[in-house]
Scaffold this active site. Structure first.
Site, PDB file in Angstrom:
ATOM      1  N   GLY A 103      -1.847   1.773  13.172  1.00 10.95           N
ATOM      2  CA  GLY A 103      -1.403   1.181  11.908  1.00 10.95           C
ATOM      3  C   GLY A 103      -2.142   1.786  10.720  1.00 10.95           C
ATOM      4  O   GLY A 103      -2.665   2.906  10.801  1.00 10.95           O
ATOM      5  N   LYS A 116       0.801  -1.231   0.000  1.00 10.94           N
ATOM      6  CA  LYS A 116       0.000   0.000   0.000  1.00 10.94           C
ATOM      7  C   LYS A 116       0.835   1.283   0.000  1.00 10.94           C
ATOM      8  O   LYS A 116       0.383   2.313  -0.481  1.00 10.94           O
ATOM      9  CB  LYS A 116      -0.921   0.028   1.232  1.00 10.94           C
ATOM     10  CG  LYS A 116      -2.114  -0.887   1.133  1.00 10.94           C
ATOM     11  CD  LYS A 116      -3.013  -0.696   2.355  1.00 10.94           C
ATOM     12  CE  LYS A 116      -4.200  -1.619   2.328  1.00 10.94           C
ATOM     13  NZ  LYS A 116      -5.133  -1.383   3.433  1.00 10.94           N
TER      14      LYS A 116
END
Ligand code: NDP
Length: 285
Positions: free
Chosen positions: A133, A71
């Site tokens: 996160g 990502k």
């Protein structure tokens, strides 16, 4: 015109990716809308993302989802990146925009849609996020963009927690505060929105270590755990009569946004919802 045997391609690149359920809802949506699109679940190992992105361009994919561990790296291979995805440093959806390959992050937007559909006020409010996160970052950036006033990040690893608080303070209009997570942590009394953005509750019925007696009337409680309608965390809130939002609806909402970026059409959200309810054997509230 003769018959066309050609299909359009989309899917997900990640590793591991075999347990990614997105194909279930996206394929159901394409099929219901009569769009000749296939959603492929493709293992792309670390170090192979650049080649995979060249491949999707060469094969004229309509778009692609990006999941762990790519990502962040994928930003390098795109022509443009949305403001919020740039702030988060993470893209989960790639699509074509005026002939350019563009990156968006639909995770936080899917979360936001859930609570906005539920008429939860955001502007000027205070949120507490458990975890720091990728999911926490996406939610924090979108809550800030929607006008939240203060975001408290509670996290075990201090460096991870402080780095998200820095993003909030330096790149958004919200105020970020860090609380170090040690033992059963207290939730501030003036919290309006509480979010579990840790993976606690995914594989078993464990709950994040917080003082559940701190959950008070008026709080909205949200979970990111994507494979359940009711986690132990959300049950604690439900038992206290609080408004709750689950990670499965967030997952469906973020998938619906990706569908709309790829097809330019409104997503058949009811079809996607039914497909996921069947997949997980749950009924969404
Ligand atoms: P990351 O690995 O990027 O971050 C995990 C965070 O949770 C870290 O801050 C970590 O703390 C914290 N954490 C992990 N275990 C514990 C624990 N036992 N107690 C307290 N904190 C803990 O994961 P992601 O953010 O990508 O994913 C988190 C969850 O969100 C996953 O379950 C994922 O499936 C879900 N998710 C759901 C989405 C949806 O659409 N519903 C979208 C994206 C993710 P530390 O920094 O101290 O290590």
């Amino acid at each position: 015109m003769g018959k066309s045997y050609q299909k359009q391609w989309t899917g997900v690149f990640g590793d591991p990716v075999d347990d990614n359920p997105t194909v279930v809802m996206e394929q159901a949506a394409f099929d219901a809308a009569g769009i000749p699109m296939e959603y492929l679940t493709i293992q792309v190992k670390k170090g192979q993302l650049e080649a995979a992105m060249q491949g999707m361009r060469a094969m004229n994919f309509t778009g692609i989802n990006i999941t762990m561990p790519h990502k962040g790296e994928v930003l390098k291979y795109l022509d443009e990146i949305s403001e919020s995805a740039r702030t988060m440093g993470a893209v989960n959806t790639v699509y074509w925009k005026n002939g350019r390959l563009a990156g968006e992050n639909t995770d936080g937007k899917g979360f936001l849609k859930s609570i906005q559909d539920g008429k939860v006020p955001i502007e000027g409010k205070k949120a507490v996020i458990l975890g720091a996160g990728g999911a926490a970052r996406a939610i924090a950036v979108e809550l800030a963009a929607a006008g939240i006033r203060k975001i408290t990040i509670i996290n075990g690893n201090e460096e991870h927690g402080r780095s998200l608080v820095d993003i909030i303070n330096e790149k958004t209009s919200a105020e970020g505060v860090f609380v170090h997570w040690k033992g059963d942590v207290h939730i501030p009394e003036d919290t309006d929105i509480l979010v579990n953005a840790t993976p606690v509750g995914f594989v078993d019925d464990k709950k994040p270590a917080i003082v559940y007696e701190d959950l008070k009337e008026g709080m909205t409680v949200c979970d990111v755990i994507p494979n359940k309608a009711w986690t132990g965390f959300l049950m604690e809130a439900k038992d206290r009569g609080l408004k709750t939002f689950n990670g499965l609806q967030m997952l469906i909402n973020q998938g619906a946004i990706a569908y709309e970026l790829w097809t330019g059409k409104k997503a058949p959200v009811d079809v996607m919802r039914a497909a996921m309810e069947k997949e997980y054997g749950v009924k969404l509230p």
